[in-house]
Enzyme design. Structure first.
Site, short mmCIF file in Angstrom:
data_model
loop_
_atom_site.label_atom_id
_atom_site.label_comp_id
_atom_site.label_asym_id
_atom_site.label_seq_id
_atom_site.Cartn_x
_atom_site.Cartn_y
_atom_site.Cartn_z
N ARG A 1 0.85 -1.29 -0.09
CA ARG A 1 0.07 -0.06 0.03
C ARG A 1 0.82 1.21 0.19
O ARG A 1 1.56 1.48 1.23
CB ARG A 1 -0.98 -0.07 1.32
N ASP B 1 -3.97 3.09 13.92
CA ASP B 1 -2.93 3.75 12.85
C ASP B 1 -3.69 5.10 12.54
O ASP B 1 -4.41 5.75 13.30
CB ASP B 1 -2.82 3.02 11.72
#
Length: 533
Positions: free
Chosen positions: A162, A446
């Site tokens: 990603r 996150d």
């Protein structure tokens, strides 16, 4: 060459990763695509203004034919046919990468985005670790002498990387005097170095694409893939991409996003926390009707969230693409059996719902949760690698259902306000220290959870929300008071030097983001200017 690295190049792994040939490839990507990227980012703001003013988003009339016609994405390569359990985590440090590769998961989402703090060391080390993983040589010895290496007695997961979202810059790379795109730097360095080694292993350059808000942004990625493949002499369709549907505008363009990427598309993923963050961001000043309860109360069974996931499964399977479930962020604690038992129960319930709804696989954040997720999907899939054959023709989702925030059960409480402020400061402080993923309150947090935390406070403040548990109104004074109390509690948990270096600037930033009249689109943009290294 007009590309310049604005930081010392002796970063570990830099000699190989930042080779002249690799940087020339990044520079070529910039010259071809940087201007379109900026145009599309500007278009985001214009669309948001229209949505906030009208209190509405809808499916695009100009792309009706794409939604109503019959077409399918390219068939999946063998390495991506079975994705029943995916583990997520940063590509650096190497210990975490090795643990993910040894976890027994089918896929590892190797994160250069929300679970990664973009210090220059982390950017370069992340790509270096992924190159070593493709070679099968990734290893690490800790300062205490403990050795970590790739196991040969378990099947290693397929790696899906990603890169950073379109909005993020890379200040350490300047081209023609401008900061480069973090997306193009991450993709360019990774693709240049790993595409061919991955193909030699029977895998390929596979990507998760974050934060997309329109099919035009997907078209830009598709053009990047075509250009990159031609430049390196690889066949079109070598790249495969799974798009995170983690913004509310993208939820209205799932068909169109897959269509734009159809020769490179692999699937869509339901990104819960970023989706809620985007919902708040788009409708932040559209009135109390778009307010949400405490984030812990907004489960995937809330009607507007269920509409989103059911539409995702139906759209994917109609087009021959995989539907990937969201993150199980619960973190087992090997020293606390009760916490671990509760984490396993919550993950099992979450994954059971997804598997029964037709998802082809799902995410976990910790290696100990891989067997739980695998067991659930094994029970539904059996010997089948996926359930693309489950078409869900009974699903009919309207724009009103996707926007029905009022359908979410739960309350707005002072306890929720405290948790939001504490998590926003604690996560931002850890991010500023160079780590992108951290366990807080038995959850793996996150950047997405920090984003929803601070954006909820901003919205509650603007709407003058009354807190259900204390009866107090959310005011600037209350936010400052609660923030000071939560920061004082955090001060007791870390040493003085670390607190002054990371927590104090994090607290100032969170206070500014919550109390300012303007809304900053991404916390990580101003935080990036405070990031050391």
């Amino acid at each position: 060459m007009t590309i310049e690295i604005t930081t010392p190049t002796d970063v570990e792994g830099g000699d190989e990763i930042l080779s002249a040939e690799a940087l020339a490839f990044v520079e070529a990507l910039h010259h071809r695509f940087a201007a379109r990227r900026l145009e599309l980012l500007a278009a985001r703001g214009e669309r948001r203004e229209r949505a906030a003013a009208s209190g509405r988003l809808d499916f695009l009339p100009e792309t009706r034919e794409v939604r109503e016609s019959e077409w399918r994405v390219a068939p999946a390569p063998p390495a991506l046919l079975d994705r029943r359990v995916e583990i997520t985590g940063p590509a650096a440090p190497p210990k975490m990468a090795i643990n993910a590769l040894n976890s027994g998961a089918k896929v590892w989402l190797a994160d250069l985005e929300d679970a990664a703090s973009p210090t220059w060391h982390n950017v370069v080390a992340g790509v270096r670790n992924l190159l070593d993983a493709a070679r099968g040589t990734l290893a690490y010895t800790s300062p205490q002498g403990k050795q970590y290496a790739l196991r040969n007695d378990v099947e290693r997961p397929t790696v899906v990387t990603r890169p950073r979202g379109w909005h993020l810059p890379e200040r350490h790379v300047q081209i023609d005097g401008e900061r480069a795109s973090g997306s193009l730097v991450d993709f360019g360095l990774h693709f240049f170095h790993t595409a061919k080694p991955l193909l030699e292993n029977g895998h390929g350059p596979y990507y998760y694409l974050p934060k997309l808000e329109s099919h035009l942004e997907a078209r830009l990625w598709n053009d990047v893939f075509v250009f990159a493949q031609e430049r390196l002499g690889l066949p079109r369709g070598t790249v495969r991409a799974t798009v995170l549907i983690e913004t509310i505008p993208a939820a209205f363009e799932m068909d169109e996003i897959l269509y734009e990427l159809r020769e490179h598309a692999s699937g869509l993923n339901a990104g819960r926390w970023d989706y809620l963050f985007s919902f708040i961001k788009v409708f932040r000043d559209a009135g109390p009707a778009f307010g949400l309860p405490d984030r812990a109360d907004v489960s995937m069974t809330a009607p507007f969230m269920r509409a989103y996931t059911e539409l995702l499964v139906q759209t994917c399977h109609r087009r021959g693409a995989f539907a990937m479930g969201g993150m199980a962020a619960f973190v087992p604690n090997r020293n606390d059996l009760e916490v671990t038992r509760a984490a396993f129960e919550k993950v099992r319930a979450d994954k059971t719902r997804e598997a029964e709804d037709g998802f082809d696989g799902s995410w976990v954040a910790h290696p100990d949760l891989v067997p739980v997720c695998r067991e659930v999907f094994d029970g539904v899939l059996g010997a089948r690698p996926n359930q693309l054959d489950r078409q869900r023709p009974e699903v009919a989702v309207t724009a009103e259902q996707l926007l029905d925030a009022a359908s979410a059960p739960g309350r707005v409480t002072e306890a929720g306000l405290r948790l939001n402020l504490s998590v926003a400061v604690a996560y931002t402080a850890v991010w500023l220290s160079g780590d992108g993923a951290v366990a807080l309150h038995n959850l793996m947090e996150d950047a997405a959870t920090a984003e929803i935390s601070r954006s909820q406070v901003w919205q509650q403040l603007r709407n003058g929300v009354e807190l259900a548990d204390t009866g107090r109104q959310v005011t600037p004074e209350l936010v400052r008071t609660v923030l000071a109390e939560e920061v004082a509690a955090l001060r007791e948990k870390v040493d003085a030097e670390r607190f002054a270096r990371f927590y104090e600037p994090a607290a100032r930033l969170v206070e500014e983001l919550c109390l300012d009249d303007g809304f900053v689109d991404f916390l990580t943009l101003p935080a990036y200017e405070l990031l050391e290294g």
